[in-house]
Design a protein around this motif. Structure first.
Motif, PDB file in Angstrom:
ATOM      1  N   MET A   1      29.977  26.232 -45.205  1.00 31.31           N
ATOM      2  CA  MET A   1      29.424  25.990 -46.610  1.00 31.31           C
ATOM      3  C   MET A   1      28.078  25.047 -45.826  1.00 31.31           C
ATOM      4  N   ARG A   2      28.029  25.990 -45.109  1.00 29.08           N
ATOM      5  CA  ARG A   2      26.287  25.285 -43.758  1.00 29.08           C
ATOM      6  C   ARG A   2      25.251  25.857 -44.300  1.00 29.08           C
ATOM      7  N   ALA A   3      24.212  25.044 -44.227  1.00 28.09           N
ATOM      8  CA  ALA A   3      22.890  26.007 -44.570  1.00 28.09           C
ATOM      9  C   ALA A   3      22.162  24.980 -44.247  1.00 28.09           C
ATOM     10  N   ARG A   4      20.696  25.482 -43.715  1.00 25.07           N
ATOM     11  CA  ARG A   4      19.584  24.757 -43.078  1.00 25.07           C
ATOM     12  C   ARG A   4      18.053  24.203 -43.968  1.00 25.07           C
ATOM     13  N   ILE A   5      17.898  23.903 -43.542  1.00 23.41           N
ATOM     14  CA  ILE A   5      16.131  24.184 -44.263  1.00 23.41           C
ATOM     15  C   ILE A   5      15.393  23.173 -42.963  1.00 23.41           C
ATOM     16  N   GLY A   6      14.857  23.612 -42.205  1.00 24.23           N
ATOM     17  CA  GLY A   6      13.367  23.604 -40.730  1.00 24.23           C
ATOM     18  C   GLY A   6      15.232  24.456 -39.683  1.00 24.23           C
ATOM     19  N   ARG A   7      15.103  22.726 -38.869  1.00 16.64           N
ATOM     20  CA  ARG A   7      15.490  22.799 -37.949  1.00 16.64           C
ATOM     21  C   ARG A   7      17.102  21.684 -38.568  1.00 16.64           C
ATOM     22  N   LEU A   8      16.765  21.164 -39.398  1.00 20.70           N
ATOM     23  CA  LEU A   8      18.180  20.363 -40.383  1.00 20.70           C
ATOM     24  C   LEU A   8      18.709  21.610 -40.513  1.00 20.70           C
ATOM     25  N   GLU A   9      20.732  20.432 -40.434  1.00 22.24           N
ATOM     26  CA  GLU A   9      21.619  21.507 -40.950  1.00 22.24           C
ATOM     27  C   GLU A   9      22.048  20.624 -41.479  1.00 22.24           C
ATOM     28  N   LEU A  10      22.755  21.016 -42.634  1.00 24.53           N
ATOM     29  CA  LEU A  10      23.355  20.130 -43.730  1.00 24.53           C
ATOM     30  C   LEU A  10      24.560  21.206 -44.376  1.00 24.53           C
ATOM     31  N   GLY A  11      25.722  20.072 -44.333  1.00 23.55           N
ATOM     32  CA  GLY A  11      26.468  21.758 -45.366  1.00 23.55           C
ATOM     33  C   GLY A  11      27.546  20.236 -44.531  1.00 23.55           C
ATOM     34  N   GLU A  12      28.937  21.200 -45.138  1.00 24.53           N
ATOM     35  CA  GLU A  12      30.521  20.238 -45.375  1.00 24.53           C
ATOM     36  C   GLU A  12      30.364  19.899 -43.304  1.00 24.53           C
ATOM     37  N   GLY A  13      31.248  19.445 -43.348  1.00 24.05           N
ATOM     38  CA  GLY A  13      31.842  18.380 -42.442  1.00 24.05           C
ATOM     39  C   GLY A  13      30.761  17.431 -40.874  1.00 24.05           C
ATOM     40  N   LEU A  14      29.227  17.480 -41.872  1.00 27.47           N
ATOM     41  CA  LEU A  14      27.775  16.594 -41.274  1.00 27.47           C
ATOM     42  C   LEU A  14      27.480  15.735 -42.323  1.00 27.47           C
ATOM     43  N   PRO A  15      27.228  14.841 -42.254  1.00 31.38           N
ATOM     44  CA  PRO A  15      26.414  13.497 -42.457  1.00 31.38           C
ATOM     45  C   PRO A  15      26.046  14.443 -43.592  1.00 31.38           C
ATOM     46  N   VAL A  16      25.910  13.812 -44.166  1.00 36.38           N
ATOM     47  CA  VAL A  16      24.919  13.663 -46.443  1.00 36.38           C
ATOM     48  C   VAL A  16      23.859  13.554 -45.628  1.00 36.38           C
ATOM     49  N   ARG A  17      22.531  14.800 -46.245  1.00 38.98           N
ATOM     50  CA  ARG A  17      21.265  13.785 -45.418  1.00 38.98           C
ATOM     51  C   ARG A  17      20.674  13.826 -46.811  1.00 38.98           C
ATOM     52  N   VAL A  18      19.721  12.943 -46.456  1.00 35.61           N
ATOM     53  CA  VAL A  18      18.956  12.242 -47.622  1.00 35.61           C
ATOM     54  C   VAL A  18      17.217  12.900 -47.624  1.00 35.61           C
ATOM     55  N   MET A  19      16.650  12.906 -48.859  1.00 40.35           N
ATOM     56  CA  MET A  19      15.711  13.473 -49.258  1.00 40.35           C
ATOM     57  C   MET A  19      14.685  13.140 -49.281  1.00 40.35           C
ATOM     58  N   GLY A  20      13.652  12.515 -49.320  1.00 42.79           N
ATOM     59  CA  GLY A  20      12.624  11.654 -49.366  1.00 42.79           C
ATOM     60  C   GLY A  20      11.019  12.174 -50.841  1.00 42.79           C
ATOM     61  N   VAL A  21      10.991  11.614 -51.567  1.00 45.64           N
ATOM     62  CA  VAL A  21      10.479  12.150 -52.600  1.00 45.64           C
ATOM     63  C   VAL A  21       8.896  11.424 -52.314  1.00 45.64           C
ATOM     64  N   ILE A  22       7.837  12.856 -52.135  1.00 40.88           N
ATOM     65  CA  ILE A  22       6.684  11.932 -52.199  1.00 40.88           C
ATOM     66  C   ILE A  22       5.727  13.304 -53.671  1.00 40.88           C
ATOM     67  N   ASN A  23       5.799  12.427 -54.730  1.00 44.16           N
ATOM     68  CA  ASN A  23       4.650  13.721 -55.549  1.00 44.16           C
ATOM     69  C   ASN A  23       2.862  12.463 -55.569  1.00 44.16           C
ATOM     70  N   VAL A  24       2.270  13.523 -55.651  1.00 43.22           N
ATOM     71  CA  VAL A  24       0.679  13.757 -55.473  1.00 43.22           C
ATOM     72  C   VAL A  24       0.812  13.872 -57.018  1.00 43.22           C
ATOM     73  N   SER A  25       1.352  13.694 -57.583  1.00 40.78           N
ATOM     74  CA  SER A  25       1.336  14.654 -59.597  1.00 40.78           C
ATOM     75  C   SER A  25       0.596  12.981 -60.106  1.00 40.78           C
ATOM     76  N   PRO A  26       0.071  12.306 -60.269  1.00 39.39           N
ATOM     77  CA  PRO A  26       0.094  11.208 -61.406  1.00 39.39           C
ATOM     78  C   PRO A  26       0.613  11.349 -62.684  1.00 39.39           C
ATOM     79  N   GLU A  27       0.991  12.307 -63.341  1.00 40.03           N
ATOM     80  CA  GLU A  27       1.868  12.185 -64.174  1.00 40.03           C
ATOM     81  C   GLU A  27       3.402  12.297 -63.817  1.00 40.03           C
ATOM     82  N   SER A  28       3.609  12.122 -62.778  1.00 39.99           N
ATOM     83  CA  SER A  28       5.018  12.031 -62.448  1.00 39.99           C
ATOM     84  C   SER A  28       5.437  10.257 -63.687  1.00 39.99           C
TER      85      SER A  28
END
Length: 280
Positions: A1-28
């Motif tokens: 139960m693993r996957a990749r985002i670019g070079r980043l591996e994530l999923g079972e048996g790995l540390p929980v990954r943190v995704m930081g949000v950047i918005n360029v939408s003033p309506e957010s």
């Protein structure tokens, strides 16, 4: 139960990954996440990397289901052009694109995003899934609008359909992540909307049947405001961190957040608590 985002591996048996949000939408909905110039975007990307983000999620149109935020696809695509280039110039972190419409997604793929984060469960992207597959980008598919019956059964069924569509289009299983859609089930017939979000957190492990890593986004959302009495999203930090720690305990593999530094502390503590590898 693993996957990749670019070079980043994530999923079972790995540390929980943190995704930081950047918005360029003033309506957010959360104005603290909004950046309106390339310089601001670049600065935010560098700060997130320094604070410990594993991946950056770029949004160019708000998708909050309770707001009137619709903009033209070309406006969204133009925002993506300059913001994505600014992030790429500032950091080597993988970048996901929070978009569900063909023109902005194709623009992001052209410039080189590492993942497409689709909050409509591929409802609008079926015609370009082959392009997503051919690009090598990963896919984050979110469930939304479960309106009746058992919440987690409905979410699981929607995500199964999205995963099947992605696989049929040629996107490999190891490039698919699922998201239960906290905050996006507003019209359930038996439960109040914030009760749905609590139910998702309580039963998050049910999604493991899908065999895909699970991303959860709680940060600053309305159910936190409802349960804490904090109407202003800017005052929901502590509730966000609490819900994120719970999500980790319940099996989340990625936490999407506006608050990288604080969230990483919660992720580390919760991971240690359940015996999951902790990123140093």
């Amino acid at each position: 139960m693993r996957a990749r985002i670019g070079r980043l591996e994530l999923g079972e048996g790995l540390p929980v990954r943190v995704m930081g949000v950047i918005n360029v939408s003033p309506e957010s909905f959360y104005k603290g996440s909004v950046r309106v110039t390339p310089e601001e975007v670049a600065k935010a990307a560098v700060e997130m990397e320094e604070q410990g983000a594993d991946v950056i999620d770029l949004g160019a149109m708000s998708s909050a289901p309770y707001l009137e935020t619709w903009i033209d696809e070309e406006v969204e695509a133009e925002r993506i052009r300059w913001a994505l280039r600014a992030i790429r110039d500032a950091t080597d972190l993988p970048v996901s694109l929070d978009s569900f419409r063909p023109k902005p997604v194709l623009e992001g793929l052209r410039i080189g995003v590492d993942a497409v984060n689709d909050v409509f469960g591929l409802a609008h992207l079926r015609g370009v899934l082959r392009e997503v597959a051919d690009s090598g980008a990963s896919l984050i598919a979110m469930a939304r609008d479960v309106r009746e019956g058992d919440v987690m059964e409905g979410i699981t069924a929607k995500l199964k359909e999205s995963v099947s569509l992605a696989l049929e289009a040629g996107i490999p299983e190891e490039r698919i992540v699922v998201d239960p859609g906290i905050g996006f089930h507003r019209d359930h017939l038996e439960l109040k909307w914030y009760q749905v979000d609590l139910e998702i957190l309580r039963r998050l492990r049910k999604l493991k049947v899908l065999g895909r890593p699970v991303l959860v986004g709680c940060s600053r959302k309305s159910f936190i405001g409802k349960l804490t009495g904090r109407e202003d999203p800017g005052e929901r930090l502590y509730g966000s961190v609490a819900s994120e720690a719970i999500a980790v305990v319940q099996g989340a593999d990625v936490i999407r957040t506006h608050n990288v530094r604080e969230t990483l502390d919660a992720v580390r503590f919760a991971s240690a608590f359940i015996g999951r590898p902790v990123r140093t």
